[in-house]
Structure formats: structure tokens, C-alpha cells
Enzyme design. Structure first.
Site, PDB file in Angstrom:
ATOM      1  N   ARG A 264      -5.358  -7.615  27.652  1.00 57.92           N
ATOM      2  CA  ARG A 264      -4.138  -7.531  28.456  1.00 57.92           C
ATOM      3  C   ARG A 264      -3.868  -8.908  29.037  1.00 57.92           C
ATOM      4  O   ARG A 264      -4.648  -9.398  29.851  1.00 57.92           O
ATOM      5  CB  ARG A 264      -4.350  -6.503  29.578  1.00 57.92           C
ATOM      6  CG  ARG A 264      -3.088  -6.063  30.305  1.00 57.92           C
ATOM      7  CD  ARG A 264      -3.461  -5.276  31.561  1.00 57.92           C
ATOM      8  NE  ARG A 264      -3.946  -6.175  32.598  1.00 57.92           N
ATOM      9  CZ  ARG A 264      -4.679  -5.788  33.640  1.00 57.92           C
ATOM     10  NH1 ARG A 264      -5.037  -4.506  33.769  1.00 57.92           N
ATOM     11  NH2 ARG A 264      -5.068  -6.662  34.541  1.00 57.92           N
TER      12      ARG A 264
ATOM     13  N   HIS B 211      -1.882  -5.868  35.543  1.00 49.96           N
ATOM     14  CA  HIS B 211      -1.746  -4.446  35.238  1.00 49.96           C
ATOM     15  C   HIS B 211      -0.270  -4.074  35.195  1.00 49.96           C
ATOM     16  O   HIS B 211       0.196  -3.406  34.285  1.00 49.96           O
ATOM     17  CB  HIS B 211      -2.480  -3.617  36.291  1.00 49.96           C
ATOM     18  CG  HIS B 211      -2.113  -2.186  36.235  1.00 49.96           C
ATOM     19  ND1 HIS B 211      -2.373  -1.412  35.131  1.00 49.96           N
ATOM     20  CD2 HIS B 211      -1.468  -1.394  37.115  1.00 49.96           C
ATOM     21  CE1 HIS B 211      -1.909  -0.189  35.356  1.00 49.96           C
ATOM     22  NE2 HIS B 211      -1.357  -0.162  36.544  1.00 49.96           N
TER      23      HIS B 211
ATOM     24  N   TYR C 212      -8.531 -11.099  39.294  1.00 47.54           N
ATOM     25  CA  TYR C 212      -9.864 -10.603  38.931  1.00 47.54           C
ATOM     26  C   TYR C 212     -10.235 -10.885  37.471  1.00 47.54           C
ATOM     27  O   TYR C 212     -11.356 -10.647  37.054  1.00 47.54           O
ATOM     28  CB  TYR C 212      -9.932  -9.097  39.195  1.00 47.54           C
ATOM     29  CG  TYR C 212      -8.737  -8.352  38.636  1.00 47.54           C
ATOM     30  CD1 TYR C 212      -8.695  -7.971  37.296  1.00 47.54           C
ATOM     31  CD2 TYR C 212      -7.620  -8.099  39.430  1.00 47.54           C
ATOM     32  CE1 TYR C 212      -7.585  -7.328  36.759  1.00 47.54           C
ATOM     33  CE2 TYR C 212      -6.503  -7.460  38.919  1.00 47.54           C
ATOM     34  CZ  TYR C 212      -6.501  -7.073  37.586  1.00 47.54           C
ATOM     35  OH  TYR C 212      -5.389  -6.440  37.073  1.00 47.54           O
TER      36      TYR C 212
END
Ligand SMILES: Cc1ncc(C[n+]2csc(CCOP(=O)(O)OP(=O)(O)O)c2C)c(N)n1
Ligand SMILES: Cc1ncc(C[n+]2csc(CCOP(=O)(O)OP(=O)(O)O)c2C)c(N)n1
Ligand SMILES: [Mg+2]
Ligand SMILES: [Mg+2]
Lengths: 324, 326, 324, 326
Positions: free
Chosen positions: D240, D244, D252
Site C-alpha cells: 500500500r 490507509h 508508521y
């Protein structure tokens, strides 16, 4: 005293309880390193370590069940649902295990399940639901829904210290939108007790959560029209504070119930039934419910605005009742 | 010769007998209409619960399912209280609130069994998580049936325990059937233990009719878990010799299959072992059997003579901390 | 006409619908070779084959989700929960997927979930629950609860032919205990419509499921005391037949609501709220609810007997209301 | 040289570009505040949805999750309708009832995505069951994320499909993270594909950044399923590349990791392949890119100019067969 936001109040309650009691720990998705989808547990991972702030696999039933198991051997877990909507995946553990443990075999299950709920954030059907209805007919559970920062902190502390499973409904829309006075000293707000958010004499609006603010706005408008509204904030919706509900109705003789949850089978139905059951003779008119329509939460702003009860809806409901 | 103390071997035998006799008695009382509601037994599979239950230490926790009578008895929940529970008496484990095998008692480290199969996998995992958080050297034993392994909670409990390397050992009483449903309609793998591969949890298969094998495997897995070695999954292959519950004649089970397994009865196996290896004598075993029988006789009369709960008890105990109604 | 049992009526409805429509099929635990825990589908496996009477793995969420998927591509699955209590494991699929498909993306989800529910069989907390409360606040679902063999057959056929997800609450206690006239000819009972089970003039008892028989017994006793009771059998509890409810109350001016489900947040709360909201001025007295107490279902006979509303409870509630 | 027709290769490239451009546009519109609510994209992992989506046949069914934009577009749900959905317009896929990637349309064989991850595994399994019951040679493709494989519904859907050998192929977009949660906190196995061992479902691992590999593996698995060979699980390893959702800066995620994967961009990979094998020329690829861009330009203006739904629409469509209120 100082003013803090609703979100900061939740955060403080968690932080202080974790410091006070080593048996309190947090688990859920992304609550650790990331600090939670809404940043409620930001900094906790660093402060309390990875065993007390656990990032779990994506499995609501699994980590809620785990919280139950931990609570049975002396811990006080606080579960975070990333959005309240996903609590549907943990329904069986909450209803079949947590709610019935004490009745079935005498075991206390001191867990708190934090459920970030509610609409007005353009989240649609899966990120905006009011989920109290899933659990409102389940004996053995307690459900709270704070409307202010002060209550958010005091009720969360009480929930964590309580020995029964508590579903803590925190309204996402209020997180950063409201601020109010919160003492720095430790305090709890007893579960099962409502509060009078506004004293009044002509009509009672019984509500909870974000709708308390809508009710207070409506009361303002109505005051201008010479109508004195009493606003009752339930604080705990299971079990209901029957006494406070009946007291206000006996005082004003008129009741409007307001909630964001959909109407049919909502908390308002029970409050209405309690009122007619126990103070029918005091009623000057029908008990009116103002609630969301019986639909999933729609996405588009235009639809969501009529889905969620607005101040105007409450004002006209009260006026209708006054002219009854 | 495996190294289990003679007294432990005799205790294992005793609990096998006690479990069998208790459940046989329940069966006959059920047919006499003296049991309230249904009656489920673990007939033919007693070595599973006796084996893994006996291997636990005092401070450990069991998260059993409903064919774990051996565990209840070994942990210290008496036959009297269990028999009374079957009859819905006040003196039953739950004071009449619950029935039959829906048993739990924290005083004996037994987490209650919720009917919903495998719900105790995540619950047991949580107890193990608590032990890890507190740094206690305690372990959890969780059990379910072969059918129960098809449930999402099996998956979520195993996965979480594996990721956090928690001190828990998962057992499966693979008795070939889930009610009437045979394994081939339950899973497309040869062994239930194959399921553990998905979690990185070592899977073991043992003869579920050999109590010593179950006991040894459990002990080894507990030691490993106790010392930070993480979870183990143990499949106990056995056969349900009665119907799903005592009202079920189990016509769907081929008779030959039952005949085959009858030859491998766990109690018979254990007797044979104890006698052939001169660990015990016929008379001693008979005495043990008699002791078990007497215990069940007492349990039955205790239960029969026990009072029923008061109707008002219904209203009590919903909450641990009820909210005072003013 | 001939008399058949409640269970036979359910069985006939399933059998006839499967013969009539090849898209109807059954899935659940032990429904095949074994014919179902309660023998409702006995003989179906032999008659319709293993692809239309499917024994599933022990996984309520999995096979309910599968039923939803099959329904989206043209099938009409009938799911059997072995006991209604286990529907808690399928809660997410029913509430998040089935209930919202049509609103969210316009897809009809014609599934029927059969839920053998209710107490009086010494089943305890996990084999006796009334589960309508789990779903009563969920828009998009329909819930029916037949009280007679005639209704059991007609409502099940209607549910199977309906294009929305229907939870069919069949009361285990009635399976073999009641028999009544059921035509051999095909018929359906429209969803959403209540029936008058007994005409009366003095007071209305509004109820459903097994409690309809308790209400009729109570009515008998009360008749002896000169009180004429009208008994309304809701048949469908979601959505409620508002018109029939208001009509009977406008006629008798007195309402007692009766259900086996626990009281708080039960169907009775909604019925009571609807009555005060819409025909307050017709009421001669409070709307009274007779329901199970807010506890899990206790096991022992002594406790279960006071848990489940008895004829005597209904009689005294009505008398109390008459003397109001 | 693998045997995919040139036009198919160019179509795969076109859909990669179209997906990337649509989502990039959504991202910039989001930052301009022109998107209602959040914005999720599949940036960096487009080859997964384009590969398995393109391998489906017209009558097949997709049970996607929320990073499957390629599937939506390939099945025929236009960029216009999708863009309008992002803006909460009446002309959106759901008429404004739903938002962003919560897309489904039976006219194009796409089952709606419910937020609850992996709910579509059992749902897809049910569609496959219907095909088996009716004897139709159709298959289902279901997809979820690496995190989604931890859910019970993943387990229950896979197991049921395996037991009944249903015509379904399960995909996992393993993009290394579930929101902020890395794989090591999600599962204790090395590959997500290891999970399929528990069901007796063959597990394949493919390079999720190589659209041809995904396409070939999907096609092969579909053919097998279509001919009664049962389910396959395909793990697509990818990364990814955005947060998100577009509000997440993904601190992170180690920067080096992103640098590594940047070199393996699926579109770059495909361009390289097409040019080095003389299947296409720079100009042709630029034309395709331009075509995709124009389609997105049109989609944006269409969406911007589209009307908002009427407030009253809120009350419509709860039931397919509403009960007439008299
Ligand atoms: C979630 C759930 N669904 C259904 C049931 C009803 N039920 C009770 S026992 C049983 C079969 C269990 O089979 P298995 O797991 O193999 O255990 P066994 O009875 O063979 O020991 C079923 C379906 C249940 N208890 N829980
Ligand atoms: C059952 C459930 N719990 C929580 C969420 C909230 N959520 C949305 S996406 C996400 C992470 C998903 O990770 P993964 O499955 O790896 O898919 P990815 O986003 O990486 O494509 C979470 C936790 C959800 N959608 N469903
Ligand atoms: Mg079994
Ligand atoms: Mg991921």
C-alpha cells in the site's frame, strides 16, 4: 477547572484509570503505535507499553472474547471498536458470553467496550450508526452515552470501575466539537443516574448523547417563544433511570423524547412506555418521539440532514405538544 | 515405561470411571424422567477431558466445552453439585439458573461453557493474555469439538493466541461427528490438526481413547506454554459412542464404526495397561470402580433430596453490581 | 380442511414452496440426512437431494452469509438456525449485509431465516431466548412470529416469496402442542398485517407468538368475570401493523401488551409508544405491558414459570386496568 | 512469451492507468475538499484488482472489497458514476445513498462491498453455491485484505466453499498493512497463503505488482473452478503506497520500505514489459494514458455538474417490497 474537549476527556479518563489500576488495559485495532483511528489513545503505547495497549488482529469477536476472558481472571479491559458499527461482529461474545456470565454462573465480567458511534460525519451506513438498539433488549449489559466532556470522563471512569460489562457509546461528532469544564481531580458519575441538563416547567425533553445539544438549542428557541423546557440527559440508557424520567414528567406533564437512533424499537419507545405505564394521569398530552427515520444512515449530506433530528424538528414537536 | 507416578495413573483411572459412572447415571435418570431438560454425555471420549484436565496445575484455567465432564470433576466441582444441576436444584453448580453441562466456577478455575461452540476459544485466549500481561506462569486449556472448529471464533481465538504467543493449549475432541454431521461435511482436510497450520501453531494428533497419551501430550504442551513457548493445538481422535444427546439414537452413524471403536474403549484401554504392566491388580481397580460408584450414588441421593430454587431467584444475579432502584 | 400441527404446517410450507419454485433451497446444521434438530425437514434430503437441503459446517455467519450471496444471484434460500439463540453468531451478516443491501445498492435479498425460539422447554439461557429484540431496531428487516398452524404455513410461504430478508420466529413450544385447521389449497398470509384473534369490546390484548394462546385463555377467564377482551395477534412484528393496533385501541380504549420477550426494549415498548403517540385521547387508562422480566432465561422449572408470563398475570393486569 | 492477446495486454495496461488516474484524481479532489467524507485508494496495488477483474468472464460475479477499483471499472461501472458517488451526487452508483468505494451493481455482476471486512467471503461463497445448485458454469471472485483474513467470516466462507468444492476463487490483497497494523501483529504465519492449508484449498502466491502474473493465476484458477475443480486462494503480495485513507500520512510505515516498492510500481512494470517485448510503443502507451486521463476529466466534470439527491430520497428504498401503509 479548565475546559477540555470530549475526546480529551475520554483520553484523560483512560490515562488516569490505567495509571491508577494496573489491571486496566486497552485492546483493539490500531490503538497502539497509531494511537487509534480517532487518536484517543495517542501516546499510550509509549507510556504503558505493548502489553497494556494492544494492537489486535482485525477480529472484533476474537478480541472482545479475549477481553471477556481477561476480565474473568482479574483484569479490567477496555475494548476499542474502531467504529461502533463493527461491534456487530462482536455481538455474539457480548450478548451470549459477557451479558450472561453473572446470571448463569456467577462470574463478574468487568469489561468496557468503547463504541465511537453516530452520524453527521458523512460516514454512511457503516460509519455512522447508533448501535444501542442492538443491545437494549439484552439483560446483563449496561449502556452509557455521555453528552459532555465532563460526563464523558466521569462515566468512563465509572464504567471501568464497574463490575459489569458496559458499552460506552461515545459520539464521534462531539469528539472535537465540544469543550466544557472538567475538574482535574478524580471523580466518577454513577451509572444509572440521569441529570437535568436544563431546568424548566412547561415540557420535558428526554434525550442523550449528541442530541442533548440539539435539545438545548431547541430550548433556547422555545424560551424566546415563552416556553420553558426541561432537558433531561439520560447519561445511562441501560438500565434507564426510571425515577428521573417519571419525576420530570410529573413536573411538566408533557414529554418529548429525542434520539439520533432510528425510531422503531429505539430507546424512546421504552421511555414512552414507562411514562404511560407509571404516570399516565399526569400527562397533558401524548408522549412524542423525535428520532431518525427507520432507514440505514444515508451518505449524501442532503439525506443525512433529514435523517438526523434537527433543532427545528424538536421545536415543532414541542410546539405541537404545547398546543395539544 | 512412561514416567507417570503410579498414584497419578490410578487417579486417571479413577476419574475415567467417575466420569463414565456419572454420565451413565445421568443417562438412566434421563430415561426415568428425573433429569430436567436434555442430557449430553461424553461417553467413549472420556479420556480427552480426563487427560487434559488432570495435566493442569492448580492455578491454571480451563475453558472447556460441553463434553468435558472429566475436567469439571478433576478441578473440584463435585458430582453432587453436577447431579443437582442436572435436576435443576438449588444445590446445583449454578443454583438452578443453568442446567446440565453448562458449568463454570471460578473457585475451581473453570470458565463457564457458553452453548455457542468455540466462544471459549477467544475467552480462553483472553485469560492467557492476562497471565502474559501479569507475567504469571499459568496456562489455559481450551477445548471444543470438531464441528466447533468451523466457527469464526475458533479462527479468531487461535490467531490472536498465535500472534501474541500466549500460554494456552487448544484441544479438540474429534469424535467424528457434529450432531449428525460427519467430518467430510465439516471440513475438507484430513485431520482437524491441519487447521492449526494456518496460525503457525504446532498441531499434534493423539489417540483420544488413550488417557495416558492425552495426558502426556497436554503436560508437554502446558510446560512449553508455561515457559513462553506459545500455544499448541492438540487433536484428540476419538468416537462419540452415544447419540448427540440422550434422546438421539444416532441412526446416521454406521454400526460397524461403533463396533470398531467399542474395541478401543478408553477405560478398557487403561485397565489393560495397568494390569499388563503390573501397575495395579483387578481387586484394586474394582475398589476404585466401587469408590466411583458410591460417589455417584451419594451424588444422586444428594441431588434428589435437594430443594428446588425459589421462583424469586429468577430475578437475582443479572448484574454483579446492580443499580439501586430508589 | 384438516387439522395439522404447527410443526407440520411449517414443514408443508417448505415442502410446497420447494416443489413450486426450484430457486428455494434449505441450508443449516443437520437439516439434511437428520432432518433437522426438530425434524422439520425430515424426508426433504431424500426428496430434494443434497444440493437443495444442505448440511452446513457449524458456522452460522458462514451459511447465513452464503444464503445472502445465493439470494443475490436469484435463489430463495431458507436458513435454519438449530436454535434461534445461535442467530447471535450470524448477527453481522443479517444486520450489516442483508438488512442494508437494498438501501445501499439496490439489491433485493430474498432470504428467510428460520429461528426456533422461545421457552417453556427447560432449555435455559441458550435454548429458550426470544430473539426479535436483536433485530427490532434494524431497518431493512422483516420479522414474523406465527401463533397458529394456519399462520405458520401462510406466513412462511409469504416470507419465502417476499423479496426482503425475513426472520421467521417459530415457537418451539408450539411445534407439537397445537393443531388447527389448515387448508390443503395454496394460500399466503400477507406480511405486515395483524389479525383479530378474538373480538371484544372492553379491552385489547395485543400480542404474538405463543402468548396469543395465553391471551385467549385469559380472555376466557375474564369473560366469566364479565369482561369482553379483544385479542390482536400481530403476526408480523417488523414492520408493525400500526393501523390494526390503533383501530383496536380506538375501539376498546384500553390496551394491554403481552410478550414472552423480556420487557425493557421489547416489542411492547414500541406498541405502547405508538398508541400514546397516535391515540392518546382514546385511552381510558395507561397502556400496560405484561412481559418476561429483564433476566436471561433461567433453567429451573420454578424460575422459568415466573419468567414466562402466565394466564394469571394477564388476567390481573387486565383487571387492574379495568378498575383504573 | 506468455499467450495473452496483444489487445488484452493493452487493455490491462489501460485499466491500470484508468484506475490510477481515477484514484489520483480522487486524492487531489479530496485535498481540495470536493469529496464528501473520506477517500480510500489502492495506489500501488492496482494490478491486483485489474488482474483478477480482467480475467473474469461476462457472467461471472465479483465479491470485491474496498481496494478493488479496477474490478469496478472493468465490470462496466463507469468512472462517471464512481466519481459522482465520491461526491455524494444523485448520479452516483448508489444515487447518493452510499459513498466512495462502497460500490455494488448487479447489472455488472458486482456484489456490494459491506465495510465489514471479509463479510463478502461467505457472501461470494453463496453466489458460487447458487451456480453449483443450478449447474451453471459461472465462477465467483472474492477479495479481501491481509487484515481481513483474521476475521471469522474469512474462515467460515473458505471452509464452506472447500467442503462443497464451490466455483469460487478467493483473493487477498496483501499490502503488508491493515491500517497501521503490520503483518507480524496480524498473523504468525509467513504468507497469508499459508492460511489456505487449513481448508484444503490450494494456496498460490503471486507478485501483486505484476498484472500479468495476477491475471494468469486468476484465469487458471477460474478455469479450474468452472470445471468443478473447486476453490483456489491467491495471495497477491504488494504494498500500500498511500496511507490507509488519504487523511493518513502513514508515518508508521518505514520510508525505506516504500522506496523499495516504488521501484516495483505495477504500471511501470507493465510499461517496461510492453516496450521491451516490442508489444507496444511509447506513443501508443501515451495515447492510452491520454485516453484514460480524458475519461477521468469527463468523469470529474460529469460529477461536479451532477445534482445532489433530494432530501426525501432518504426515506426510499429500505425495502425491495415495502408494506403498503393504509
Ligand atoms: C454456534 C452454535 N451453533 C449451533 C449449536 C448447536 N449444537 C450443539 S452441539 C452441536 C454439534 C457440535 O459438534 P462438535 O463441535 O463436533 O462437538 P460434539 O458434540 O461432537 O462433541 C451443535 C450444532 C451450538 N451449540 N453452537
Ligand atoms: C470488521 C471490520 N473491522 C474494522 C474495520 C475498519 N477498517 C477498515 S479498513 C481496515 C484495515 C484493513 O486492512 P486490510 O484487511 O489489510 O485491508 P487494506 O486496507 O490493507 O487493503 C480496518 C481495520 C472494518 N472495515 N471491518
Ligand atoms: Mg464432534
Ligand atoms: Mg492490508
Amino acid at each position: 477547572m479548565r475546559e477540555i474537549t470530549y475526546l480529551e476527556a475520554i483520553k484523560e479518563a483512560l490515562d488516569e484509570e490505567m495509571t491508577r489500576d494496573p489491571s486496566v488495559f486497552i485492546l483493539g485495532e490500531d490503538v497502539g503505535v497509531y494511537g487509534g483511528a480517532f487518536r484517543v489513545t495517542e501516546g499510550f503505547y509509549e507510556k504503558y507499553g505493548e502489553l497494556r495497549v494492544l494492537d489486535t488482529p482485525l477480529s472484533e469477536s476474537g478480541f472482545t472474547g479475549a477481553a471477556i476472558g481477561a476480565s474473568l481472571v482479574g483484569m479490567r479491559p477496555v475494548v476499542e471498536m474502531q467504529f461502533a458499527d463493527f461491534i456487530s461482529c462482536a455481538f455474539d461474545q457480548i450478548v451470549s458470553v459477557a451479558a450472561k456470565n453473572h446470571y448463569r454462573w456467577g462470574a463478574a465480567t468487568p469489561i468496557v467496550v468503547r463504541a465511537p458511534y453516530g452520524g453527521n460525519i458523512h460516514g454512511g451506513a457503516f460509519h455512522s450508526q447508533s448501535i444501542e438498539g442492538f443491545f437494549f433488549n439484552v439483560p446483563g449489559l449496561k449502556i452509557v452515552a455521555p453528552s459532555t466532556a465532563y460526563d464523558a470522563k466521569g462515566l468512563l471512569k465509572a464504567a471501568i470501575r464497574d463490575n459489569d460489562p458496559v458499552i460506552y457509546c461515545e459520539h464521534k461528532y462531539l469528539y472535537r466539537r465540544i469543550k466544557d469544564d472538567v475538574p482535574v481531580e478524580d471523580y466518577v458519575i454513577p451509572l444509572g443516574k440521569a441529570r437535568i441538563a436544563l431546568e424548566g416547567t412547561d415540557v420535558s425533553i428526554i434525550t442523550y448523547g449528541a442530541m442533548v445539544h440539539t435539545a438545548l438549542e431547541a430550548a433556547q428557541t422555545l424560551k424566546g417563544k415563552g416556553i420553558s423546557v426541561e432537558v433531561v440527559d439520560l447519561r445511562t440508557i441501560l438500565p434507564l433511570d426510571k425515577k428521573s424520567i417519571l419525576t420530570t414528567v410529573k413536573k411538566t406533564n408533557k414529554a418529548v423524547i429525542l434520539h439520533e437512533q432510528t425510531k422503531t424499537g429505539g430507546v424512546g419507545a421504552e421511555v414512552s412506555a414507562l411514562i404511560t405505564e407509571h404516570c399516565f394521569e399526569y400527562l397533558d398530552g401524548p408522549v412524542i418521539r423525535v428520532a431518525a427515520p427507520d432507514t440505514p444512515v444515508p451518505y449524501s449530506a442532503q439525506m443525512e440532514e433529514i435523517f438526523i433530528p434537527q433543532t427545528g424538528d424538536v421545536v415543532s414537536a414541542v410546539e405541537k405538544l404545547m398546543h395539544y | 515405561m512412561i514416567d507417570i507416578k503410579r498414584e497419578d495413573l490410578l487417579q486417571l483411572y479413577y476419574y475415567l470411571k467417575l466420569t463414565r459412572k456419572l454420565e451413565d447415571r445421568v443417562t438412566s435418570l434421563y430415561h426415568q424422567g428425573k433429569i430436567l431438560g436434555g442430557a449430553w454425555t461424553s461417553n467413549g471420549t472420556e479420556a480427552v477431558s480426563v487427560g487434559y484436565g488432570y495435566a493442569l496445575e492448580k492455578n491454571d484455567i480451563a475453558a472447556p466445552y460441553f463434553r468435558d465432564m472429566g475436567v469439571f470433576l478433576i478441578r473440584g466441582i463435585t458430582a453432587k453439585r453436577i447431579m443437582a444441576q442436572y435436576m435443576g436444584k438449588k444445590t446445583g453448580v449454578s443454583g438452578g439458573k443453568e442446567g446440565n453441562v453448562h458449568i463454570g466456577d471460578l473457585n475451581f478455575g473453570v470458565l463457564g461453557f457458553p452453548s455457542h461452540l468455540s466462544d471459549n476459544y477467544p475467552v480462553g485466549t483472553g485469560a492467557a493474555l492476562a497471565f502474559k500481561i501479569r507475567g504469571e506462569k499459568r496456562v489455559v486449556a481450551a477445548c471444543t469439538g470438531d464441528g466447533g472448529t468451523s466457527r469464526g471464533d475458533f479462527h479468531e481465538g487461535m490467531n490472536f493466541a498465535a500472534v501474541r504467543q500466549l500460554p494456552i493449549v487448544f484441544f479438540c475432541n474429534n469424535n467424528q461427528y457434529a450432531y449428525s454431521t460427519p467430518l467430510r461435511l465439516q471440513m475438507a482436510v484430513k485431520n482437524v490438526a491441519d487447521r492449526s497450520l494456518a496460525y503457525g501453531i504446532p498441531g499434534k494428533i493423539v489417540d483420544g481413547n488413550n488417557v495416558i497419551e492425552v495426558y502426556m501430550a497436554a503436560k508437554e504442551a502446558y510446560d512449553k506454554a508455561r515457559n513462553g513457548g506459545g500455544p499448541t493445538f492438540i487433536e484428540c481422535k476419538t468416537m462419540r459412542m452415544h447419540g448427540h444427546s440422550e434422546h438421539d439414537s444416532a441412526k446416521y452413524v454406521p454400526r460397524e464404526l461403533l463396533e470398531e471403536w467399542k474395541k478401543r474403549d478408553p477405560i478398557m484401554n487403561m485397565e489393560k495397561y495397568l494390569l499388563e504392566n503390573n501397575i495395579s491388580k483387578r481387586e484394586e481397580l474394582d475398589d476404585i470402580g466401587l469408590r466411583a460408584k458410591e460417589e455417584i450414588d451419594e451424588a444422586e441421593s444428594f441431588a434428589m433430596e435437594s430443594p428446588y430454587p425459589k421462583p424469586e431467584d429468577c430475578f437475582k444475579g443479572v448484574y454483579s453490581t446492580p443499580i439501586p432502584e430508589e
